[in-house]
Design an enzyme around this catalytic site. Sequence first.
Site, mmCIF file in Angstrom:
data_model
loop_
_atom_site.group_PDB
_atom_site.id
_atom_site.type_symbol
_atom_site.label_atom_id
_atom_site.label_comp_id
_atom_site.label_asym_id
_atom_site.label_seq_id
_atom_site.Cartn_x
_atom_site.Cartn_y
_atom_site.Cartn_z
ATOM 1 N N ASP A 81 39.740 4.070 -29.973
ATOM 2 C CA ASP A 81 39.980 4.700 -28.669
ATOM 3 C C ASP A 81 38.689 4.665 -27.856
ATOM 4 O O ASP A 81 37.651 4.252 -28.367
ATOM 5 C CB ASP A 81 40.494 6.141 -28.820
ATOM 6 C CG ASP A 81 39.597 6.980 -29.703
ATOM 7 O OD1 ASP A 81 38.386 6.722 -29.752
ATOM 8 O OD2 ASP A 81 40.107 7.916 -30.355
ATOM 9 N N ASP A 93 36.002 6.696 -25.119
ATOM 10 C CA ASP A 93 35.541 7.907 -24.427
ATOM 11 C C ASP A 93 34.771 7.444 -23.198
ATOM 12 O O ASP A 93 33.991 6.499 -23.274
ATOM 13 C CB ASP A 93 34.589 8.721 -25.315
ATOM 14 C CG ASP A 93 35.229 9.113 -26.629
ATOM 15 O OD1 ASP A 93 36.225 9.848 -26.604
ATOM 16 O OD2 ASP A 93 34.734 8.667 -27.688
ATOM 17 N N ASP A 100 24.520 13.900 -30.288
ATOM 18 C CA ASP A 100 24.023 14.213 -31.624
ATOM 19 C C ASP A 100 23.101 13.157 -32.245
ATOM 20 O O ASP A 100 22.010 13.480 -32.711
ATOM 21 C CB ASP A 100 25.180 14.567 -32.580
ATOM 22 C CG ASP A 100 26.383 13.650 -32.456
ATOM 23 O OD1 ASP A 100 26.280 12.610 -31.769
ATOM 24 O OD2 ASP A 100 27.437 13.961 -33.050
HETATM 25 P P1 ATP Z 1 35.076 8.595 -33.302
HETATM 26 O O1 ATP Z 1 35.103 7.139 -33.535
HETATM 27 O O2 ATP Z 1 35.374 9.399 -34.528
HETATM 28 O O3 ATP Z 1 35.872 9.029 -32.105
HETATM 29 P P2 ATP Z 1 32.872 9.408 -31.696
HETATM 30 O O4 ATP Z 1 31.379 9.317 -31.885
HETATM 31 O O5 ATP Z 1 33.436 8.716 -30.505
HETATM 32 O O6 ATP Z 1 33.542 8.897 -33.021
HETATM 33 P P3 ATP Z 1 33.970 11.804 -30.576
HETATM 34 O O7 ATP Z 1 34.314 13.085 -31.252
HETATM 35 O O8 ATP Z 1 35.036 11.034 -29.904
HETATM 36 O O9 ATP Z 1 33.253 10.928 -31.689
HETATM 37 O O10 ATP Z 1 32.803 12.139 -29.555
HETATM 38 C C1 ATP Z 1 32.393 11.248 -28.519
HETATM 39 C C2 ATP Z 1 30.898 11.374 -28.287
HETATM 40 O O11 ATP Z 1 30.594 12.719 -27.910
HETATM 41 C C3 ATP Z 1 30.030 11.114 -29.520
HETATM 42 O O12 ATP Z 1 29.758 9.750 -29.718
HETATM 43 C C4 ATP Z 1 28.787 11.912 -29.202
HETATM 44 O O13 ATP Z 1 27.963 11.209 -28.301
HETATM 45 C C5 ATP Z 1 29.345 13.124 -28.470
HETATM 46 N N1 ATP Z 1 29.579 14.244 -29.407
HETATM 47 C C6 ATP Z 1 30.727 14.527 -30.057
HETATM 48 N N2 ATP Z 1 30.597 15.621 -30.836
HETATM 49 C C7 ATP Z 1 29.324 16.030 -30.663
HETATM 50 C C8 ATP Z 1 28.559 17.118 -31.185
HETATM 51 N N3 ATP Z 1 29.091 17.972 -32.046
HETATM 52 N N4 ATP Z 1 27.269 17.240 -30.773
HETATM 53 C C9 ATP Z 1 26.735 16.372 -29.883
HETATM 54 N N5 ATP Z 1 27.380 15.330 -29.369
HETATM 55 C C10 ATP Z 1 28.673 15.159 -29.742
HETATM 56 MG MG MG Z 2 35.560 8.905 -29.895
#
Ligand code: ATP
Ligand code: MG
Length: 405
Positions: free
Chosen positions: A43, A45, A129
């Site tokens: 997906d 973001d 993060d």
């Molecule tokens: P996934 O593939 O599991 O979706 P993701 O890194 O995209 O991995 P998301 O939960 O969709 O995870 O979060 C999108 C972005 O938001 C992350 O890449 C990070 O930059 C930021 N983020 C998410 N959770 C946190 C957190 N707890 N603290 C700081 N930044 C966060």
């Molecule tokens: Mg994501």
Amino acid sequence: MTIKLTVAPHIRDIIRRLTEAGYEAYIVGGAIRDLMMGRAPKDYDISTSARPEQVKEVFGRKRTMIIGKRFRLVHLYHGNEIIEISTFRQAPEETGRITDKQFGKPTPENMIFSDNEYGTAEEDGWRRDFTVNALFYNPLNDEIKDFTGHGIEDMKNGTVRAIGNAALRFEEDPVRLLRALKLVGQYSFHMDQDTEEALFRQMPLIVHASPSRLTLELEKIMKGIYSHAILPAFHRYGLLRYFLPYVDENWDTPATEYAMRLLAGRNKRVAEGQFRDSISVAIATLALPYIERRFCCETGALWPYEPRTLGIIYQVLNEAFQPHHLIKRLSMSADRMLQLQTALVNSNKVGKITGLQGYTHARELMMIQNIVEWHSPTLEKLWPPEPAIEFKPKKRNRDNRRPRR
Ligand code: ATP
Ligand code: MG
């Protein structure tokens, strides 16, 4: 710097529309990591300078919904897909932190409870993060922004590095402990030394993480196609004992070894497009060896059908996932497909069984066992992929309709 990444056309279009409306907009998060690793993103973001209401104005009320309590973001609907669009935010000041006295239960001193201050793209990069999660990509001009200065290099070397003081970042939000290890499992990344030391030290803080956020993470992991790599990483680093204590306690047993092989089989079939990424199939897959063990001690042996087994299946299923409370729809669906396993393998009443509710999922669970363990050439041919009997909604008799008032 510029880099060419192949982005889905509708995502490019979303960035273009936000840009044309006068806002800054980038692809962020997991999609950038996946694209850089040559994997298909699950997906996307998007991060933008537009506020949630402004995003709504650009795309219209029908396609968008503002969600979120902790911070507000927009869900944009594109067919079945939901694209998350969040507004640039900055790291919270001291005021965003609440001490245990204010909160009424013992929490780490620096835990963050509110981070909804808008900010610039750069500030938004720094509040994230890990360095590999702080890359911002503009598909219109192929520009990639690496505000922390380490993201691209860490992607290349496969390093998970916390942004800033690692111990503090884990303390601010203990869910980051899990997020770091997801990266380790999912991409076979290693951890930077400081980040790793802090992670070991701060691991017990995971008990302060919100149970609902952890359950959401569990669902995301099970839905995805890397659970067979992520759960072993959680075990190696000592997180699994908090996250899935039943699986952790049973780690060095044939049942768990079989469960991981089955999960790998399930994930391979989803990656190859042979079956959809159903969470309930994944849940049933992980629980199945523990149910077998409860009844007959041998992996791959299933259990004899008896009415008394039905309640026990449900019980083991829920035990395996504690302390998470699986939503009823998921646990009922997983239970149903587990219950059907003995019938599928031992019966030849094909017509009768293919008409039962949950048949296609039950068949998939059987196929997973077959490719991983049984290797029977007949099962796949015997059981059709789709139900033989179609469920058709009953036609309503027009004359019996209640008159409109
Ligand atoms: P996934 O593939 O599991 O979706 P993701 O890194 O995209 O991995 P998301 O939960 O969709 O995870 O979060 C999108 C972005 O938001 C992350 O890449 C990070 O930059 C930021 N983020 C998410 N959770 C946190 C957190 N707890 N603290 C700081 N930044 C966060
Ligand atoms: Mg994501």
